[in-house]
Design a protein around this motif. Structure first.
Motif, short mmCIF file in Angstrom:
data_model
loop_
_atom_site.label_atom_id
_atom_site.label_comp_id
_atom_site.label_asym_id
_atom_site.label_seq_id
_atom_site.Cartn_x
_atom_site.Cartn_y
_atom_site.Cartn_z
N HIS A 211 0.90 -1.18 -0.01
CA HIS A 211 -0.15 -0.04 -0.06
C HIS A 211 0.79 1.31 0.08
O HIS A 211 1.75 1.34 0.91
CB HIS A 211 -1.02 -0.07 1.34
N THR A 212 0.69 2.32 -0.78
CA THR A 212 1.55 3.48 -0.81
C THR A 212 0.32 4.55 -0.64
O THR A 212 -0.66 4.69 -0.88
CB THR A 212 2.12 3.70 -2.41
N THR A 213 1.06 5.47 0.37
CA THR A 213 0.18 6.56 0.85
C THR A 213 0.47 7.77 0.08
O THR A 213 -0.24 8.73 0.38
CB THR A 213 0.71 6.92 2.24
N ILE A 216 4.10 7.80 -6.27
CA ILE A 216 5.56 7.71 -6.64
C ILE A 216 5.72 7.81 -8.05
O ILE A 216 5.26 6.97 -9.03
CB ILE A 216 6.14 6.25 -5.86
N ALA A 227 -1.24 6.80 -5.34
CA ALA A 227 -1.62 6.19 -3.91
C ALA A 227 -2.72 5.44 -3.86
O ALA A 227 -3.51 5.39 -4.39
CB ALA A 227 -1.86 7.55 -2.98
N LEU A 240 10.60 0.16 -7.33
CA LEU A 240 10.49 0.55 -5.99
C LEU A 240 11.59 0.49 -5.08
O LEU A 240 11.81 1.37 -4.56
CB LEU A 240 9.29 -0.25 -5.43
N LEU A 258 12.20 2.79 1.65
CA LEU A 258 11.15 1.81 0.83
C LEU A 258 11.80 0.71 0.79
O LEU A 258 10.94 -0.39 0.52
CB LEU A 258 11.42 2.51 -0.46
N VAL A 373 5.76 5.59 3.57
CA VAL A 373 5.26 5.90 2.26
C VAL A 373 4.46 4.46 1.64
O VAL A 373 3.56 4.48 0.98
CB VAL A 373 6.06 6.42 1.14
N VAL A 374 5.28 3.48 2.04
CA VAL A 374 5.11 2.10 1.69
C VAL A 374 4.90 1.14 2.94
O VAL A 374 5.72 1.06 3.92
CB VAL A 374 6.26 1.37 0.64
#
Length: 377
Positions: A211-213, A216, A227, A240, A258, A373-374
């Motif tokens: 899950h990315t907040t 990117i 996101a 990534l 990351l 972020v991840v």
């Protein structure tokens, strides 16, 4: 590395019935806990998948895939002593060569050299129930010691060079020598994975869910994620763990954050997939994994990797403490970092004595801006 001196197991090609070639006790089916072990760092994923399977029926094929290097011969006896407390230290590298099939995946210039784009010290505590992972920022300025590579060539010491210069100068042996010089810790083993193998391995795992907040977007690593929740393909996963410009402050420290988040997602993924109930998929995965990994000569066989991985079956993502070597930004060059020696020594002392890394060791150290972020979805 050779299988000639190893007792010959029963061999069966996937989808066929086996011809018995050697006597021995029948292996037990992997337990749920054994299935769940498997990865302490993304570059070691292939090793631990293979180690958990017990695939004796394809021993010779898999054994022939593994590449190994004799680190001990190159380093000689001028090394830190082995720990006598039951712990182990493994240096895990992701190679950054720009040639061949890696050229399209990695970007950059094919200058004929290779770098260690990712480096982690994995400390396995006594009892093999938990681990500490210390990421080594590639942009750290260090004094590299004189080192001898595996071809017997000696490279003079160098001052104020980037950490990953050790690999481009003298390969794995020089990198191990440099890490041991910086930490005072004996590296019991060494493992390495390259770009192309990592991408294929993730694809054969069926991808990794994260899950990315934040969005990117990094053209240099070929990554564009909005996101939300994603089942990363091998290409996306590689992007990534390599991206540094698409999120945060664009630093190597952000990239490490990351990478560490991806490692935990990968561990959780391996727990959930059903490769152990699918012989064809299991064979393909093991075949790719053993082609992907380069190991020190003590681990350079299927038997050794299996024994090693079986010793890690109690470790899950919740029992992995992941930190970055304490550093600060270089006041003369914001693209480089310097070791915070007092804090870093707290890390090395803790690991040498097989103790947890104290929170004070990493407090107030430079960390990048990609934390959170991840996450594992």
């Amino acid at each position: 590395m050779s299988a000639e001196s190893t007792p010959e197991p029963a061999i069966t090609e996937p989808g066929t019935r086996g011809r018995r070639r050697a006597k021995g006790r029948r292996r037990k089916a992997p337990s749920g806990r054994r299935k769940a072990l498997l990865v302490t760092a993304w570059t070691a994923a292939g090793v631990f998948v293979v180690g958990g399977t017990g695939l004796g029926y394809v021993y010779f094929k898999l054994n022939g895939n593994i590449k190994s290097v004799d680190i001990n011969q190159a380093l000689g006896n001028d090394r830190p002593a082995k720990a006598d407390n039951g712990s182990e230290n493994i240096l895990v590298l992701g190679s950054d060569t720009r040639s061949g099939s890696n050229r399209k995946l990695g970007g950059g210039t094919d200058d004929g050299s290779a770098r260690s784009d990712t480096a982690m010290i994995v400390h396995i505590y006594k009892g093999h129930k938990k681990a500490a992972v210390v990421s080594m920022p590639r942009d750290t300025l260090i004094n590299r010691p004189e080192c001898t590579d595996t071809k017997g060539r000696t490279h003079p010491a160098a001052k104020a060079v980037m950490f990953n210069e050790a690999y481009s100068t003298g390969g794995a042996a020089c990198t191990v020598k440099t890490v041991e010089s910086l930490t005072g810790l004996r590296m019991d083993h060494y493992l390495e994975v390259d770009f192309a193998g990592f991408q294929k391995l993730i694809d054969e795992l069926g991808g990794v869910k994260v899950h990315t907040t934040k969005n990117i977007d990094d053209p240099q690593s070929h990554l564009d994620l909005k996101a939300g929740t994603h089942q990363l393909t091998g290409k996306q996963a590689l992007g990534l763990v390599r991206t540094r410009h698409g999120v945060g402050d664009g630093s190597d420290l952000g990239r490490i954050q990351l990478q560490q988040a991806f490692v935990k997602a990968l561990v959780n993924q391996v727990k959930e997939i059903g490769v152990f109930t699918n012989p064809k998929k299991l064979f393909d995965l093991a075949n790719t994994a053993t082609k992907t990994v380069t190991a020190d000569s003590e681990l350079g066989s299927v038997n050794s990797l299996t024994d090693f991985a079986n010793g890690l079956k109690g470790i899950s993502s919740s029992q992995m403490h992941m930190v970055t070597m304490p550093v600060q930004y270089d006041p003369t060059n914001p693209n480089r970092v310097l070791i915070q020696r007092t804090k870093a020594q707290q890390v090395w002392t803790a690991l040498k004595n097989d103790r947890p890394i104290p929170a004070s060791a990493t407090k107030d150290a430079a960390k990048g801006e990609a934390n959170g972020v991840v996450t594992s979805s």
